[in-house]
Scaffold this motif. Structure first.
Motif, PDB file in Angstrom:
ATOM      1  N   GLY A  58      27.530 -13.707  -0.515  1.00  0.00           N
ATOM      2  CA  GLY A  58      27.573 -12.309  -0.090  1.00  0.00           C
ATOM      3  C   GLY A  58      26.288 -11.900   0.605  1.00  0.00           C
ATOM      4  O   GLY A  58      25.695 -12.688   1.347  1.00  0.00           O
ATOM      5  N   THR A  59      25.864 -10.684   0.348  1.00  0.00           N
ATOM      6  CA  THR A  59      24.705 -10.122   1.036  1.00  0.00           C
ATOM      7  C   THR A  59      23.483 -10.105   0.135  1.00  0.00           C
ATOM      8  O   THR A  59      23.452  -9.412  -0.885  1.00  0.00           O
ATOM      9  CB  THR A  59      24.991  -8.685   1.520  1.00  0.00           C
ATOM     10  OG1 THR A  59      26.121  -8.695   2.390  1.00  0.00           O
ATOM     11  CG2 THR A  59      23.788  -8.105   2.258  1.00  0.00           C
ATOM     12  N   HIS A 102      18.116   2.003  -3.767  1.00  0.00           N
ATOM     13  CA  HIS A 102      18.915   2.196  -2.553  1.00  0.00           C
ATOM     14  C   HIS A 102      19.783   0.973  -2.265  1.00  0.00           C
ATOM     15  O   HIS A 102      20.980   1.097  -1.927  1.00  0.00           O
ATOM     16  CB  HIS A 102      17.947   2.470  -1.391  1.00  0.00           C
ATOM     17  CG  HIS A 102      18.528   2.386  -0.016  1.00  0.00           C
ATOM     18  ND1 HIS A 102      19.444   3.276   0.477  1.00  0.00           N
ATOM     19  CD2 HIS A 102      18.277   1.499   0.995  1.00  0.00           C
ATOM     20  CE1 HIS A 102      19.753   2.958   1.724  1.00  0.00           C
ATOM     21  NE2 HIS A 102      19.071   1.883   2.062  1.00  0.00           N
ATOM     22  N   LEU A 103      19.222  -0.205  -2.433  1.00  0.00           N
ATOM     23  CA  LEU A 103      19.947  -1.434  -2.133  1.00  0.00           C
ATOM     24  C   LEU A 103      21.012  -1.742  -3.183  1.00  0.00           C
ATOM     25  O   LEU A 103      22.137  -2.123  -2.845  1.00  0.00           O
ATOM     26  CB  LEU A 103      18.965  -2.606  -2.019  1.00  0.00           C
ATOM     27  CG  LEU A 103      17.952  -2.496  -0.882  1.00  0.00           C
ATOM     28  CD1 LEU A 103      16.972  -3.663  -0.913  1.00  0.00           C
ATOM     29  CD2 LEU A 103      18.650  -2.419   0.473  1.00  0.00           C
ATOM     30  N   ILE A 104      20.662  -1.575  -4.438  1.00  0.00           N
ATOM     31  CA  ILE A 104      21.638  -1.847  -5.499  1.00  0.00           C
ATOM     32  C   ILE A 104      22.788  -0.854  -5.428  1.00  0.00           C
ATOM     33  O   ILE A 104      23.964  -1.221  -5.523  1.00  0.00           O
ATOM     34  CB  ILE A 104      20.951  -1.828  -6.876  1.00  0.00           C
ATOM     35  CG1 ILE A 104      19.961  -2.999  -6.981  1.00  0.00           C
ATOM     36  CG2 ILE A 104      21.996  -1.925  -8.000  1.00  0.00           C
ATOM     37  CD1 ILE A 104      19.125  -3.003  -8.238  1.00  0.00           C
ATOM     38  N   GLU A 105      22.460   0.419  -5.226  1.00  0.00           N
ATOM     39  CA  GLU A 105      23.504   1.431  -5.087  1.00  0.00           C
ATOM     40  C   GLU A 105      24.333   1.205  -3.820  1.00  0.00           C
ATOM     41  O   GLU A 105      25.505   1.596  -3.758  1.00  0.00           O
ATOM     42  CB  GLU A 105      22.874   2.827  -5.072  1.00  0.00           C
ATOM     43  CG  GLU A 105      22.292   3.228  -6.418  1.00  0.00           C
ATOM     44  CD  GLU A 105      21.347   4.418  -6.337  1.00  0.00           C
ATOM     45  OE1 GLU A 105      21.252   5.027  -5.238  1.00  0.00           O
ATOM     46  OE2 GLU A 105      20.691   4.724  -7.340  1.00  0.00           O
ATOM     47  N   GLY A 106      23.742   0.534  -2.833  1.00  0.00           N
ATOM     48  CA  GLY A 106      24.452   0.215  -1.597  1.00  0.00           C
ATOM     49  C   GLY A 106      25.366  -0.986  -1.710  1.00  0.00           C
ATOM     50  O   GLY A 106      26.047  -1.340  -0.745  1.00  0.00           O
ATOM     51  N   GLY A 107      25.358  -1.660  -2.868  1.00  0.00           N
ATOM     52  CA  GLY A 107      26.349  -2.693  -3.127  1.00  0.00           C
ATOM     53  C   GLY A 107      25.980  -4.101  -2.714  1.00  0.00           C
ATOM     54  O   GLY A 107      26.862  -4.969  -2.657  1.00  0.00           O
ATOM     55  N   ILE A 126      18.605  -6.038   8.259  1.00  0.00           N
ATOM     56  CA  ILE A 126      19.226  -4.743   8.525  1.00  0.00           C
ATOM     57  C   ILE A 126      19.784  -4.123   7.250  1.00  0.00           C
ATOM     58  O   ILE A 126      19.870  -2.904   7.105  1.00  0.00           O
ATOM     59  CB  ILE A 126      20.322  -4.871   9.607  1.00  0.00           C
ATOM     60  CG1 ILE A 126      20.842  -3.491  10.046  1.00  0.00           C
ATOM     61  CG2 ILE A 126      21.456  -5.740   9.132  1.00  0.00           C
ATOM     62  CD1 ILE A 126      21.840  -3.555  11.186  1.00  0.00           C
ATOM     63  N   GLY A 127      20.120  -4.984   6.275  1.00  0.00           N
ATOM     64  CA  GLY A 127      20.625  -4.490   5.000  1.00  0.00           C
ATOM     65  C   GLY A 127      19.654  -3.592   4.254  1.00  0.00           C
ATOM     66  O   GLY A 127      20.075  -2.798   3.413  1.00  0.00           O
ATOM     67  N   ALA A 131      18.194  -1.099   5.512  1.00  0.00           N
ATOM     68  CA  ALA A 131      18.464   0.259   5.985  1.00  0.00           C
ATOM     69  C   ALA A 131      19.892   0.712   5.713  1.00  0.00           C
ATOM     70  O   ALA A 131      20.120   1.853   5.312  1.00  0.00           O
ATOM     71  CB  ALA A 131      18.172   0.343   7.484  1.00  0.00           C
ATOM     72  N   VAL A 132      20.847  -0.178   5.938  1.00  0.00           N
ATOM     73  CA  VAL A 132      22.264   0.201   5.816  1.00  0.00           C
ATOM     74  C   VAL A 132      22.985  -0.783   4.896  1.00  0.00           C
ATOM     75  O   VAL A 132      23.889  -1.516   5.331  1.00  0.00           O
ATOM     76  CB  VAL A 132      22.942   0.290   7.202  1.00  0.00           C
ATOM     77  CG1 VAL A 132      22.512   1.550   7.934  1.00  0.00           C
ATOM     78  CG2 VAL A 132      22.646  -0.953   8.046  1.00  0.00           C
ATOM     79  N   PRO A 133      22.603  -0.828   3.628  1.00  0.00           N
ATOM     80  CA  PRO A 133      23.178  -1.845   2.734  1.00  0.00           C
ATOM     81  C   PRO A 133      24.678  -1.729   2.549  1.00  0.00           C
ATOM     82  O   PRO A 133      25.370  -2.748   2.485  1.00  0.00           O
ATOM     83  CB  PRO A 133      22.427  -1.610   1.420  1.00  0.00           C
ATOM     84  CG  PRO A 133      21.968  -0.188   1.469  1.00  0.00           C
ATOM     85  CD  PRO A 133      21.654   0.046   2.918  1.00  0.00           C
ATOM     86  N   ARG A 134      25.195  -0.516   2.469  1.00  0.00           N
ATOM     87  CA  ARG A 134      26.616  -0.377   2.159  1.00  0.00           C
ATOM     88  C   ARG A 134      27.492  -0.867   3.304  1.00  0.00           C
ATOM     89  O   ARG A 134      28.408  -1.667   3.100  1.00  0.00           O
ATOM     90  CB  ARG A 134      26.960   1.070   1.814  1.00  0.00           C
ATOM     91  CG  ARG A 134      28.388   1.238   1.300  1.00  0.00           C
ATOM     92  CD  ARG A 134      28.610   2.607   0.679  1.00  0.00           C
ATOM     93  NE  ARG A 134      27.717   2.859  -0.429  1.00  0.00           N
ATOM     94  CZ  ARG A 134      27.854   2.371  -1.657  1.00  0.00           C
ATOM     95  NH1 ARG A 134      28.864   1.564  -1.930  1.00  0.00           N
ATOM     96  NH2 ARG A 134      26.983   2.658  -2.599  1.00  0.00           N
ATOM     97  N   ILE A 135      27.214  -0.420   4.507  1.00  0.00           N
ATOM     98  CA  ILE A 135      28.070  -0.806   5.630  1.00  0.00           C
ATOM     99  C   ILE A 135      27.922  -2.297   5.928  1.00  0.00           C
ATOM    100  O   ILE A 135      28.900  -2.992   6.224  1.00  0.00           O
ATOM    101  CB  ILE A 135      27.781   0.065   6.881  1.00  0.00           C
ATOM    102  CG1 ILE A 135      28.800  -0.240   7.988  1.00  0.00           C
ATOM    103  CG2 ILE A 135      26.364  -0.124   7.387  1.00  0.00           C
ATOM    104  CD1 ILE A 135      28.712   0.722   9.153  1.00  0.00           C
ATOM    105  N   PHE A 136      26.697  -2.826   5.797  1.00  0.00           N
ATOM    106  CA  PHE A 136      26.507  -4.238   6.101  1.00  0.00           C
ATOM    107  C   PHE A 136      27.149  -5.125   5.045  1.00  0.00           C
ATOM    108  O   PHE A 136      27.834  -6.099   5.358  1.00  0.00           O
ATOM    109  CB  PHE A 136      25.023  -4.575   6.252  1.00  0.00           C
ATOM    110  CG  PHE A 136      24.796  -5.915   6.882  1.00  0.00           C
ATOM    111  CD1 PHE A 136      24.773  -6.053   8.259  1.00  0.00           C
ATOM    112  CD2 PHE A 136      24.645  -7.044   6.114  1.00  0.00           C
ATOM    113  CE1 PHE A 136      24.599  -7.296   8.855  1.00  0.00           C
ATOM    114  CE2 PHE A 136      24.471  -8.299   6.684  1.00  0.00           C
ATOM    115  CZ  PHE A 136      24.442  -8.421   8.063  1.00  0.00           C
ATOM    116  N   SER A 137      26.947  -4.804   3.776  1.00  0.00           N
ATOM    117  CA  SER A 137      27.546  -5.625   2.713  1.00  0.00           C
ATOM    118  C   SER A 137      29.069  -5.511   2.721  1.00  0.00           C
ATOM    119  O   SER A 137      29.770  -6.474   2.395  1.00  0.00           O
ATOM    120  CB  SER A 137      26.970  -5.258   1.344  1.00  0.00           C
ATOM    121  OG  SER A 137      27.248  -3.919   0.986  1.00  0.00           O
TER     122      SER A 137
END
Length: 292
Positions: free
Chosen positions: A6-7, A32-37, A209-210, A212-218
């Motif tokens: 995964g990411t 931010h990253l953990i909450e972003g999945g 890039i993750g 900054a935008v962890p949810r959309i990227f993951s």
């Protein structure tokens, strides 16, 4: 092994306006990253400006990161360099509590031949109590970890579990993916080629890039891993403009500019790295707005 499918995100190291480690910003980033999945985090890789942190700072960052993550996701520590004896010593002394693997960049500047690369990683593998992820990034190191050497290491050492490949060479990618052991993970080292690499058999990405935008990227990576490439393509193309901007004036200057605009941490860097231009900063902000 499933921990690293995964990411993963190669985290920046936040600094305050005095260029000292900003632990409050680091806590913000981790949450931010953990909450972003995202699936796992990498502390003090290249994006973490590890080259400009001293040993005491690295130890403090690693310990704080493990305490803050508190087992919520797997953790990887970046420990690499071009003095094999020094890296072996650091690996042996590393406090493994809270960590699941070590990411070790291939030797830089010295430009060893392939046998030197093999013996370097052999020494690390024999010294390590954690699994090792090889990291090939010839654009930074000045030398390429050849696919034959990657495969030799993958077959010879069970605790060398993966390679983060950032050579940009699809012939090399094909050779490793074709001939690697079944349980050896191929991890993309470049955000922009993650989708095609997963289609070829990669396990995911260690992303910049993750940050900054962890949810959309993951989400994009998970869709790829599920074989839903048509859906993933939409997110892939949405992210391309931001990805280009984050690297156009150097990494991690671009992603730190994004994190500042997201209110997570300052965009301070340590010399010789400098901030992005005002124009690029504004364009990054516009792309972040477009992705909301």
């Amino acid at each position: 092994m499933n921990k690293f499918i995964g990411t993963g995100v190669a985290m920046v190291t936040p600094f305050d306006t005095n260029r000292e480690v900003d632990f409050s910003g680091l806590k913000n980033l981790i949450n931010h990253l953990i909450e972003g999945g995202v699936e796992y985090l990498v502390s003090l890789g290249t994006t973490g400006e590890s080259a400009t942190l001293n040993d005491d700072e690295k130890k403090a960052v690693w310990e704080f990161t493990a305490e803050t993550v508190a087992g919520r996701v797997p953790l990887v520590a970046g420990i690499g360099g071009n003095d094999t004896r020094e890296i072996v010593s650091k690996v042996q002394q590393f406090n493994v509590s809270g960590y699941d693997a070590i990411l070790s960049v291939s030797p830089y500047y010295n430009k060893p031949i392939q046998e030197g690369m093999y013996q370097h990683y052999r020494a690390i593998a024999e010294a390590a109590s954690l699994p090792i992820i090889l990291y090939n990034v010839p654009g930074r190191t000045g030398s390429n970890l050849a696919p034959e050497t990657t495969l030799r290491l993958a077959h010879d050492f069970k605790n060398i579990i993966a390679v983060k490949e950032a050579s940009g060479n699809f012939d090399q990618f094909n050779q490793i993916l074709k001939d690697k052991p079944e349980d050896f993970l191929f991890i993309s080292g470049d955000d922009g080629v993650t989708l095609p690499l997963i289609a070829m058999g990669a396990a995911g990405i260690i992303s910049v890039i993750g940050n900054a935008v962890p949810r959309i990227f993951s989400n994009m990576v998970r869709l790829c891993l599920e074989g839903k490439f048509k859906e993933a393509q939409k997110l892939h193309y949405q992210l391309l403009p931001l990805a280009s901007l984050l690297f156009c004036e150097g990494n991690p200057a671009g992603v730190k500019a994004a994190l500042k605009q997201l209110g997570i941490c300052e965009d301070a860097l340590r010399l010789p790295l400098v901030n992005v231009s005002e124009k690029t900063f504004e364009r990054i902000g516009q792309e972040l707005h477009n992705l909301k």
